[in-house]
Design a protein around this motif. Structure first.
Motif, PDB file in Angstrom:
ATOM      1  N   LEU A 250       0.834  -1.207   0.000  1.00  0.00           N
ATOM      2  CA  LEU A 250       0.000   0.000   0.000  1.00  0.00           C
ATOM      3  C   LEU A 250       0.865   1.251   0.000  1.00  0.00           C
ATOM      4  N   GLU A 251       1.912   1.260   0.871  1.00  0.00           N
ATOM      5  CA  GLU A 251       2.785   2.439   0.950  1.00  0.00           C
ATOM      6  C   GLU A 251       3.512   2.668  -0.369  1.00  0.00           C
ATOM      7  N   ILE A 252       3.968   1.563  -0.992  1.00  0.00           N
ATOM      8  CA  ILE A 252       4.680   1.706  -2.265  1.00  0.00           C
ATOM      9  C   ILE A 252       3.744   2.282  -3.329  1.00  0.00           C
ATOM     10  N   ALA A 253       2.509   1.778  -3.351  1.00  0.00           N
ATOM     11  CA  ALA A 253       1.532   2.294  -4.312  1.00  0.00           C
ATOM     12  C   ALA A 253       1.281   3.774  -4.068  1.00  0.00           C
ATOM     13  N   GLU A 254       1.176   4.132  -2.769  1.00  0.00           N
ATOM     14  CA  GLU A 254       0.941   5.533  -2.403  1.00  0.00           C
ATOM     15  C   GLU A 254       2.128   6.394  -2.856  1.00  0.00           C
ATOM     16  N   GLY A 255       3.338   5.876  -2.667  1.00  0.00           N
ATOM     17  CA  GLY A 255       4.540   6.590  -3.088  1.00  0.00           C
ATOM     18  C   GLY A 255       4.528   6.830  -4.583  1.00  0.00           C
ATOM     19  N   ASN A 256       4.179   5.801  -5.347  1.00  0.00           N
ATOM     20  CA  ASN A 256       4.134   5.954  -6.801  1.00  0.00           C
ATOM     21  C   ASN A 256       3.095   6.974  -7.225  1.00  0.00           C
TER      22      ASN A 256
ATOM     23  N   ILE B  24       9.106   1.273   7.454  1.00  0.00           N
ATOM     24  CA  ILE B  24       9.442   2.556   8.075  1.00  0.00           C
ATOM     25  C   ILE B  24      10.068   3.495   7.045  1.00  0.00           C
ATOM     26  N   LEU B  25      10.987   2.937   6.238  1.00  0.00           N
ATOM     27  CA  LEU B  25      11.659   3.730   5.213  1.00  0.00           C
ATOM     28  C   LEU B  25      10.655   4.279   4.209  1.00  0.00           C
ATOM     29  N   GLU B  26       9.765   3.400   3.764  1.00  0.00           N
ATOM     30  CA  GLU B  26       8.774   3.782   2.753  1.00  0.00           C
ATOM     31  C   GLU B  26       7.856   4.871   3.307  1.00  0.00           C
ATOM     32  N   LYS B  27       7.479   4.720   4.584  1.00  0.00           N
ATOM     33  CA  LYS B  27       6.598   5.717   5.195  1.00  0.00           C
ATOM     34  C   LYS B  27       7.276   7.076   5.260  1.00  0.00           C
ATOM     35  N   LYS B  28       8.579   7.051   5.619  1.00  0.00           N
ATOM     36  CA  LYS B  28       9.337   8.297   5.706  1.00  0.00           C
ATOM     37  C   LYS B  28       9.414   8.965   4.335  1.00  0.00           C
TER      38      LYS B  28
END
Lengths: 238, 237
Positions: free
Chosen positions: A51-57, B49-53
């Motif tokens: 989910l975080e990776i998708a959000e980052g993209n 944690i890294l991705e969240k940051k």
């Protein structure tokens, strides 16, 4: 062998059986207590990470879109106001700064750990951050005009440093293999690298190094936050 | 009868022996998988944690951009605002390219050779210090007043180090200046410590580092070979 002896032997066997059952029982209880919860947590974390990776993209796409919008607003203004003079200055400065995607001829290098462990010192068969910046320095010596490491544009601030099993470049982490692209005079880049000490020593330890001349190499612009690169800097005597 | 009993017990003992060995192995394997799972778990946590940051930074960057775009929209026709913004963008790119003198708080590192008969400063030494400064988030670096830009090479020819095409005697003292944000200065110097120790290991070199409130780092001269751009073209996608 009399009856008494047999009894002792049987007793011994049953003691062993008892121990065996206990160990077995405990191991099953333990593993059924731990395993599902760890597996469950790993699963949960994986989903969260995705989910975080998708959000980052998504954010990166949105930033890209907004940057383009800002650029077009400023360029439209400039073409109406000063015949695009400021836009031209901006484009030139961006080309010099590594803030434009560029294309040209040059070489593409790939670096990877050795296939077999060095029998004396296993760390010699791995690619280290020093190797990468030595290789990059070699390409700079050969007059490279734009370089990227795994598509991270090399800027004046680009660090190459070990971070656990990965290597950090422009504050992003990458694992092997590494692809280094360099635009410049292909012949000079190729021969300078082939004659270099770093190439000889990497090859000697079995590190897989491959270099080839390529006609049209595309090197992307710097993708991070510019403001990070300007922190602490003030223009002197403007 | 006598032999049958003995044989029976021998067989039972054999079976138990095998069972024990098998059991032991299975318990050991269980432990091993549990360990592997723990490692993946920690690994995943770190990544998360890294991705969240990263995402947090991306979000704040996007917010700033959105705010700027909103300002542009509100200021329709306000030429000054557009021009000011465009000039800021040009200046930012010029600073990153190394085309302006810059100043700020920073570090001055001096590397000197103890005995010029035996020691010299190698390109590797300078590369290591520069890379360590980059890790310490120095945003402008100069070696003997040559600005380090993206394509600056450090090469070694005879008794000289060549930086931006300029030869520098490798047994003279090298001065490396770097601009670092004031609040990061102490951490940066600590981080550099291990690199300095490495340089001083053989007692050939002495390294001194000093914090300064304000230093100026010169711009790159446009005639330097590290500032040629005849092989690259913008790719218009």
């Amino acid at each position: 062998m009399n009856n008494k002896d047999k009894k002792y032997i049987l007793m011994f066997i049953f003691i062993l059986f008892g121990l065996l059952t206990t160990v077995q029982f405990r191991s099953i209880v333990n593993s059924s207590k731990n395993k599902p919860s760890i597996a469950y947590e790993i699963d949960k974390l994986k989903k969260e990470l995705d989910l975080e990776i998708a959000e980052g993209n998504r954010l990166r796409e949105e930033i890209d879109f907004n940057l383009k919008k800002k650029e077009s607003i400023l360029k439209t203004f400039s073409s109406g106001n000063d015949n695009g003079q400021l836009t031209d200055q901006w484009e030139t400065a961006k080309l010099y700064a590594g803030l434009t995607d560029v294309i040209g001829e040059g070489v593409v290098l790939t670096l990877n750990d050795a296939t077999e462990k060095n029998p004396f010192q296993s760390s010699l068969s791995l690619l280290h951050s020093e190797d990468i910046y030595e290789v990059v320095n070699e390409l700079k010596k050969a007059g490279a005009q734009a370089i990227s490491i795994n598509n991270e544009r090399v800027l004046p601030t680009t660090e190459v440093v070990c971070a656990g099993p990965t290597i950090r470049v422009n504050r992003n982490r990458y694992a092997v293999p590494f692809e280094i692209k360099a635009i410049g005079d292909p012949k000079r880049l190729y021969s300078t690298f082939n004659d270099s000490i770093i190439f000889a020593s990497l090859s000697a330890f079995g590190i897989r190094v491959d270099i080839k001349e390529v006609k049209n190499i595309e090197i992307p612009k710097y993708n991070g936050n510019l403001d990070n690169l300007l922190k602490g800097l003030e223009v002197a005597n403007p | 009868m006598k032999y049958r009993n003995t044989i029976a017990i021998t067989v039972i003992c054999l079976i138990i022996g095998l069972a024990v060995a098998w059991q032991y192995k299975s318990v050991y394997n269980n432990k091993k998988t549990a360990n592997v799972q723990n490692v993946t778990l920690e690994d995943l946590k770190d990544k998360l944690i890294l991705e969240k940051k990263n995402n947090e930074e991306l979000r704040s960057r996007n917010d700033t951009l959105n705010r700027e775009l909103k300002e542009f929209e509100d200021a329709k026709g306000n030429i000054d605002l557009y021009e000011k913004n465009l000039r800021i963008e040009v200046e930012k790119a010029n600073i990153i390219a190394g085309l302006t003198d810059v100043q700020g708080s920073g570090i001055i590192i001096s590397i000197s050779v103890n005995d010029t008969d035996f020691g010299w400063i190698s390109s590797r030494d300078i590369l290591e210090v520069i890379n360590a400064l980059r890790v310490a988030e120095a945003n402008a670096i100069a070696v003997n007043n040559e600005r380090i830009i993206a394509m600056t090479e450090i090469s070694e020819v005879g008794n000289y180090l060549i930086i931006n095409g300029v030869p520098m005697s490798s047994d003279k003292t090298f001065l490396i200046k770097a601009i670092v944000e004031p609040q990061k200065l102490d951490d940066s110097i600590k981080m550099l410590g291990s690199v300095f120790a490495k340089l001083e290991k053989d007692d050939m070199l002495s390294v001194e580092a000093e914090k300064v409130d304000s230093i100026t780092i010169p711009k790159i001269e446009k005639n330097r070979p590290s500032f040629y751009f005849d092989y690259i073209k913008p790719s218009n996608k």
